[in-house]
Write a protein that holds these residues in place. Structure first.
Motif, PDB file in Angstrom:
ATOM      1  N   ALA A 250       0.823  -1.212   0.000  1.00  0.00           N
ATOM      2  CA  ALA A 250       0.000   0.000   0.000  1.00  0.00           C
ATOM      3  C   ALA A 250       0.854   1.257   0.000  1.00  0.00           C
ATOM      4  O   ALA A 250       0.589   2.198   0.745  1.00  0.00           O
ATOM      5  CB  ALA A 250      -0.927  -0.020   1.211  1.00  0.00           C
ATOM      6  N   THR A 251       1.869   1.297  -0.856  1.00  0.00           N
ATOM      7  CA  THR A 251       2.789   2.437  -0.864  1.00  0.00           C
ATOM      8  C   THR A 251       2.074   3.740  -1.202  1.00  0.00           C
ATOM      9  O   THR A 251       2.413   4.797  -0.680  1.00  0.00           O
ATOM     10  CB  THR A 251       3.921   2.189  -1.864  1.00  0.00           C
ATOM     11  OG1 THR A 251       3.351   1.817  -3.127  1.00  0.00           O
ATOM     12  CG2 THR A 251       4.829   1.058  -1.395  1.00  0.00           C
ATOM     13  N   GLY A 252       1.075   3.676  -2.087  1.00  0.00           N
ATOM     14  CA  GLY A 252       0.364   4.886  -2.479  1.00  0.00           C
ATOM     15  C   GLY A 252      -0.748   5.292  -1.534  1.00  0.00           C
ATOM     16  O   GLY A 252      -1.296   6.390  -1.664  1.00  0.00           O
ATOM     17  N   VAL A 253      -1.064   4.435  -0.580  1.00  0.00           N
ATOM     18  CA  VAL A 253      -2.102   4.769   0.396  1.00  0.00           C
ATOM     19  C   VAL A 253      -1.583   5.801   1.394  1.00  0.00           C
ATOM     20  O   VAL A 253      -2.347   6.590   1.952  1.00  0.00           O
ATOM     21  CB  VAL A 253      -2.607   3.492   1.096  1.00  0.00           C
ATOM     22  CG1 VAL A 253      -3.598   3.801   2.212  1.00  0.00           C
ATOM     23  CG2 VAL A 253      -3.258   2.564   0.071  1.00  0.00           C
ATOM     24  N   ARG A 254      -0.272   5.810   1.634  1.00  0.00           N
ATOM     25  CA  ARG A 254       0.413   6.824   2.431  1.00  0.00           C
ATOM     26  C   ARG A 254      -0.036   6.857   3.885  1.00  0.00           C
ATOM     27  O   ARG A 254      -0.377   7.908   4.433  1.00  0.00           O
ATOM     28  CB  ARG A 254       0.261   8.231   1.823  1.00  0.00           C
ATOM     29  CG  ARG A 254       0.628   8.372   0.360  1.00  0.00           C
ATOM     30  CD  ARG A 254       1.941   7.742   0.001  1.00  0.00           C
ATOM     31  NE  ARG A 254       3.078   8.327   0.695  1.00  0.00           N
ATOM     32  CZ  ARG A 254       4.205   7.651   0.989  1.00  0.00           C
ATOM     33  NH1 ARG A 254       4.311   6.371   0.705  1.00  0.00           N
ATOM     34  NH2 ARG A 254       5.177   8.261   1.602  1.00  0.00           N
ATOM     35  N   VAL A 255      -0.019   5.701   4.527  1.00  0.00           N
ATOM     36  CA  VAL A 255      -0.264   5.647   5.973  1.00  0.00           C
ATOM     37  C   VAL A 255       0.941   4.993   6.632  1.00  0.00           C
ATOM     38  O   VAL A 255       1.148   3.780   6.532  1.00  0.00           O
ATOM     39  CB  VAL A 255      -1.549   4.875   6.324  1.00  0.00           C
ATOM     40  CG1 VAL A 255      -1.726   4.823   7.848  1.00  0.00           C
ATOM     41  CG2 VAL A 255      -2.765   5.527   5.683  1.00  0.00           C
ATOM     42  N   GLY A 256       1.758   5.822   7.273  1.00  0.00           N
ATOM     43  CA  GLY A 256       2.898   5.333   8.032  1.00  0.00           C
ATOM     44  C   GLY A 256       2.789   5.801   9.460  1.00  0.00           C
ATOM     45  O   GLY A 256       1.967   6.669   9.785  1.00  0.00           O
TER      46      GLY A 256
END
Length: 417
Positions: A250-256
């Motif tokens: 989910a790299t493009g979901v941008r939840v870190g």
């Protein structure tokens, strides 16, 4: 027009340079197996259906305003529960910071802890620490590592450099190598940090550890270890990097998220807030719901990890076969993440066109053109040009792609003299 010294001296990405070469060849109609980028092709590795549907539902529910600067409380609570359940790490919601992926967390750690001239220690190769040191004006100390130690630092490598240092940057599973710390090795490093901090006087900065475990859920038959679990007395001195970007494709979901001592996390919250680098609210709402669903999470991870491991093992076995046939190549057994460490030791060889391969970058561009395979030399991660090792990332290739590239690599290497 003049620009800042920082802007003038900031180094570009070697990976982007390689990407530009690939894009030009694709424009010419060539098909290139791109093993350069630490990302996933969503046509091959889509995010979990339930996470996708949750994001859509959150947007339909009009979850589109600003989130809190440190992340919505529900997600921070669920991250704390997730860490306790899956890693046996105990934190409160106030010790968790949500951001748009892990990069703002890393940058905010540097900005919160490191003053210009402060010593920052990190192994070579490693991902982007050199750039964050440059941006913050840190005094960087690169610790060379070796294939015999899986390109990870040992306590003995670090010990001479810890005096007076502010930050020690560690990562496991490691980007770019896909290798992991053994328990005893990480324990020895932790003990060094404890001993060093015992020498610091009141008012003096302690030595902190930045521990990047963004790939901790992507391991293959090896146990992941972290500093605070091994040495609880380090709790006030370790700031972690984590998130769902890699373990859920989910790299493009941008939840870190980052977590650590509240005194540091609160300062990082202010920095991330000023950057506006928070994750979109709808994605946060969906992530909070998804990571509580154990059965869904494990079903996805079981399949996802198996497919990644198959690709890594296929590439590893292919290079071991080439090695057995006398080619000057090697690879390190995959342990975690989406990376394989590969050796292609052909510096000094001459191509059929008469060009001498003087550096690992030359080898890589030769493989791009002759084998239609793109890797990343470790020089992009801080090593010198005398290190003929490369990162291969399997997230944008199918298993069939990887099977098909080994014969092409063999043929291209056979042509070198």
């Amino acid at each position: 027009m003049s620009v800042s010294v920082l802007a003038q001296t900031l180094k570009g990405s070697e990976i982007i340079k390689i990407g530009n070469e690939i894009n030009e060849l694709k424009r010419q109609g060539q098909q290139i197996a791109n093993l350069t980028i630490g990302d996933f092709d969503p046509a091959i590795y889509p995010i979990p259906d339930e996470l996708r549907d949750g994001i859509i539902e959150a947007y339909q529910d009009n979850q589109t305003n600003y989130p809190p600067a440190d992340g919505i409380l529900d997600l921070r609570n669920q991250v704390a529960a997730f860490l306790a359940k899956h890693h046996n790490i105990q934190v409160s919601a106030n010790e968790v910071l949500i951001s748009s992926g892990s990069r703002p967390i890393i940058y905010s750690i540097f900005l919160a802890l490191v003053d210009p001239g402060d010593k920052v220690i990190y192994p070579s190769p490693s991902w982007n620490n050199n750039h964050y040191c440059h941006i913050t004006g840190a005094l960087e100390v690169q610790i060379p590592t070796t294939p015999e130690n899986n390109f990870l630092p040992k306590a003995a490598d670090l010990a001479p450099h810890l005096k007076g240092a502010t930050l020690l940057c560690l990562c496991s599973p490691q980007n770019p190598t896909g290798t992991m710390f053994e328990k005893a090795d990480l324990e020895e490093i932790c003990d060094l940090v404890i001993a060093e901090n015992a020498t610091r006087t009141q008012g003096e900065k302690p030595l902190y550890i930045m521990y990047d475990q963004i790939y901790a859920m992507l391991t293959f038959g090896k146990k992941h270890f972290d500093p605070v679990t091994l040495r609880p007395e380090l709790k006030d001195y370790v700031v972690y990097i984590d998130g769902l970007s890699k373990c859920l494709a989910a790299t493009g979901v941008r939840v870190g998220w980052g977590f650590g001592p509240e005194s540091v996390i609160s300062k990082m919250k202010s920095i991330v807030g000023h950057m506006g680098a928070w994750a979109p609210k709808a994605e946060q709402v969906a992530a909070a719901k998804y990571i509580q669903a154990d059965e869904q999470l494990h079903n996805y991870l079981d399949t996802f990890k198996s497919r990644i491991q198959d690709s890594l093992n296929t590439l590893y076995n292919g290079f071991q076969q080439l090695k057995s046939e006398g080619f000057a190549v090697d690879a390190i057994q995959p342990m975690g993440a989406i990376y394989l460490t590969i050796k292609v030791d052909y510096v000094g060889k001459t191509t059929p066109e008469g060009d001498v391969l003087s550096t690992p970058a030359d080898i890589n561009f030769y493989l791009i053109k002759a084998a239609r395979v793109a890797l990343v030399p470790f020089s992009a991660f801080g090593t010198g040009d005398d290190v003929a090792w490369f990162r291969a990332s399997v997230g944008t290739s199918t298993l069939e792609d990887i099977q098909g590239m080994i014969p092409r690599i063999k043929e291209a290497l056979s042509l070198l003299k």
